[in-house]
Design an enzyme around this catalytic site. Structure first.
Site, mmCIF file in Angstrom:
data_model
loop_
_atom_site.group_PDB
_atom_site.id
_atom_site.type_symbol
_atom_site.label_atom_id
_atom_site.label_comp_id
_atom_site.label_asym_id
_atom_site.label_seq_id
_atom_site.Cartn_x
_atom_site.Cartn_y
_atom_site.Cartn_z
ATOM 1 N N LYS A 1 0.932 -0.790 0.417
ATOM 2 C CA LYS A 1 -0.176 -0.120 0.054
ATOM 3 C C LYS A 1 0.767 1.147 -0.131
ATOM 4 C CE LYS A 1 -0.745 0.955 5.298
ATOM 5 N NZ LYS A 1 -0.915 0.833 5.719
ATOM 6 N N HIS B 1 -8.190 -0.349 -3.240
ATOM 7 C CA HIS B 1 -8.241 0.558 -2.981
ATOM 8 C C HIS B 1 -7.948 1.809 -2.320
ATOM 9 C CE1 HIS B 1 -10.457 -3.756 -0.139
ATOM 10 N NE2 HIS B 1 -9.280 -3.727 -0.898
HETATM 11 ZN ZN LIG Z 1 -11.997 -1.202 0.021
#
Ligand SMILES: [Zn+2]
Ligand SMILES: [Zn+2]
Lengths: 466, 466
Positions: B252, B316
């Site tokens: 991330k 995301h």
């Molecule tokens: Zn999500």
């Protein structure tokens, strides 16, 4: 009944079903994981957002202020509002799974929430949070929060029988003397909205004081009912009375829509409420409070010099009702042929071949229509005032004829074609046959225009809610 | 430390507290009935809606499609997504209070829902609802749904420590070969947004594969991390690596903002996810599927003739993070002095006396600035393109000096005065001293202008996000 004998005639067209059209137009989906909570797909969300945007435009005129309120409230609130007593079968309970996250120190009871089935208690909390004067009223709150009502699972279907939905919910807190004017304005709002959607005709039904059980005095009711009748009368719409059919806490007006099949749908409601302002101890300060409470005025200086608390009248009102349910009505009403402003598939650009200059022109026309182009900027700034039109490009390697057929079948409002012929002048060929609602002269109307001319045309249509 | 000795100096200004400013500017309220779920008052809802509107404008460029998804899902979904296993302490459980409304025939277990803490599983359901081709990707869904996370009650405070909030949530489903480009675009989106808010500087931190436990192959991770690094490099921003700090399901990038006090806030996140696409059996059809899965291309005709299923990569991403939390940051960042476009109190019209012509002019100027005027229409049509400016009128019987002082204290961006002097020409006197962010030359700048000139000026400011 004898359909099998009529083979040579066209069979009677079955009434449109929003569930079928919903699949076909990719508007929404359902899931076993969320019975009664439909998922709005991008096309459905576009329609939803345009409806909300339409309402927000009207809210400016009708003086509503939007608020954003919680989804879950402690059971104590629902006890105060009376929902726990009268509505608990329809409500979902929310609890903490983890004991370590409990708020309550002794009992777990206090740690339960209700998932809100309506916004009124939240709006009462906001009204009560400040000291209010008669000069501040009417105060009108609007809210698009998701609401949950625990319908039995057998009844769940499409966008009409749901457990989760959004209302175009509004609550008006007003002085008793302002009831008539507020109802009048609300009926005007209903007229404007249903005109735009070309829904109707509709009728208005006033439900009055029940015979046996009601709160407040008979005088309160008489005054309120007279105000409602005067507002109904001045609306110029047909209206009827359902004598004694009101809820125990106040009279109401239902707006009952007749669809093209003659079926009636109750959509908008205007409900007066004498109860919640008392349960929530809502009040405002006014001169001559006793007269004020009766909606009367005075010029008596002595009475006017005395200030005191008065309960506001609360009016619950929804113009569309459930936004999802209205979407279902509109899907069936238009039978999938959306007016341009609501159409989730507004514009498609078909390329005649996939040579780089043609693809480049298609892309730049798309960006121009979307309102995101800024070809000069190296580091681009933020997008301002995107058109929020839906503009797709079909650059597949299939024949232009097949692309046109598919675009029509999918319900695109405007079909734009770009090929080598358009390159020199950077124009586009536009098929507006569906754009103008198929009025005779327009069929197969093909026009050559600049992208900017097209955008102006499209914006004018959107601005006319047409 | 020795503040008591420094009486003649100005005391050090305490850092702005969003809770205090929130009360002062009537942005939000809290209630014992909804701990951790703040109520956004009209002024707060205005800011919230403008932030959402800003994002919707950018979504057009960055290719996000909005969806509207359920609030509650059956526990079976949360089992599938893995939340039940790893996240259940943070989740609220929803149940039916009435046995008659239960869906399950045998056990009640199946009748439990989880109140959603994130939107990802819903977006996976939407992706899975249709057959997808490599030509359809990337697919990008955005969602502004309210989310609930069961924080311990002791930690709840204002807009930052909450149980209910909204994310500017987005999920990108893309081909492995598209990861770099998607990350690059997302970082560009972050740059554009934080520039507009004048927030920053910020730094980017990449968290990589944990040493011991992770899903997927080391190759998957290496490829993804290289793509992230290339995107970070090309962003031109400072970035660092937190080696081994990634979640077990993917690397991330955190965006860490430094505020004016030097305090760091993690706001935006970009999280790759190799897990959910597998748990939800998400796939798309592509030629040469084995190479496709590795993000590789080929010109080998034989391999290209073979089609098969490939798992998309799920990203995301949130640009603002929690909208409420960003609001809190902005409140403190601007210290209550909002740029005009976000100011919940944009314009106030002060009348010098309450003679009918003055009040009439004030009202018509207000309607013009709001964009609701249509003075010729008898039966008014719908409002189109309301300006969505906030425009108040102060027509109380107090001195103009007192009105000006109060308007300034309340933070109005533009103060408009109307008196008898303005009647002949129907102009207005405009104090723009706060409008231009108080740059020196502008202090106490008073201008006489037509309402239309004023509106043009205000719209330009809003369109510049200034
Ligand atoms: Zn999500
Ligand atoms: Zn209500």
């Amino acid at each position: 009944a004898c359909g099998s004998h009529a083979t040579s005639d066209t069979p009677p067209k079955p009434p449109a079903d929003h569930r079928q059209l919903g699949v076909q137009q990719e508007l929404f989906a359902t899931s076993v994981y969320s019975p009664g909570s439909p998922l709005l797909l991008p096309n459905g969300a576009r329609i939803f957002n345009r409806l909300v945007d339409f309402l927000r435009n009207q809210y400016v005129r009708y003086g509503f202020q939007e608020v954003i309120t919680p989804t879950i409230y402690k059971k104590a609130l629902w006890a105060k509002s009376g929902h726990l007593e009268n509505y608990s079968d329809d409500m979902f309970t929310v609890t903490s799974t983890s004991p370590s996250r409990n708020d309550a120190t002794e009992s777990t009871e206090e740690d339960e929430y209700g998932l809100k089935p309506m916004n009124c208690p939240g709006h009462c909390l906001i009204f009560a949070a400040q000291r209010r004067s008669y000069r501040d009223l009417p105060i009108r709150y609007a809210d698009f929060s998701p609401l949950h009502r625990n319908e039995v699972s057998g009844a769940l279907s499409g966008l009409t029988r749901v457990r989760r939905f959004h209302q175009d919910d509004g609550h008006i807190f007003c002085r008793p003397s302002q009831v008539e004017e507020e109802i009048r304005k609300t009926l005007d709002f209903v007229r404007v909205a249903y005109n735009v959607f070309k829904l109707g005709p509709y009728r208005l039904a006033l439900s009055t004081r029940p015979a046996d059980q009601y709160i407040g005095t008979a005088d309160d009711w008489d005054r309120a009912e007279s105000a409602l009748k005067r507002a109904l009368e001045s609306s110029g719409q047909k209206w009827t009375i359902n004598e004694g059919d009101g809820a125990f806490y106040g009279p109401k007006i239902d707006i009952i829509l007749r669809d093209s099949d003659g079926k009636e749908h109750q959509t908008a409601t205007i409900q007066l409420d004498f109860q919640l302002p008392k349960r929530f101890e809502l009040e405002y300060q006014a001169p001559a409070p006793e007269l004020e409470q009766k909606g009367e005025t005075t010029t008596d200086a002595e009475k006017l010099s005395e200030f005191g608390p008065v309960h506001p009248v609360l009016i619950h009102r929804a113009v569309l009702g459930s936004v999802e349910r209205l979407m279902a009505l509109l899907i069936e009403h238009y039978n999938g042929k959306w007016p341009f402003w609501l159409n989730p598939r507004q514009v498609i650009i078909l390329v005649i071949n996939d040579s780089p200059p043609v693809l480049d022109l298609a892309k730049s026309v798309q960006e121009m229509l979307l309102g995101v182009e800024d070809p000069t900027a190296a580091e681009q700034g933020p997008v301002v005032n995107a058109s929020q039109l839906s503009v797709d490009v079909d650059n597949r390697k299939i024949s232009i004829g097949a692309k046109v057929r598919e675009a029509k079948a999918k319900g695109y409002g405007v079909i734009v074609t770009i090929g080598p012929r358009q390159l020199p002048k950077k124009t586009v060929t536009v098929d507006l046959s569906r754009f103008s609602d198929g009025t005779p002269g327009d069929i197969h109307k093909q026009k050559e225009m600049t992208p900017q001319e097209l955008l102006t045309l499209l914006k004018a249509k959107v601005d006319a809610y047409a």
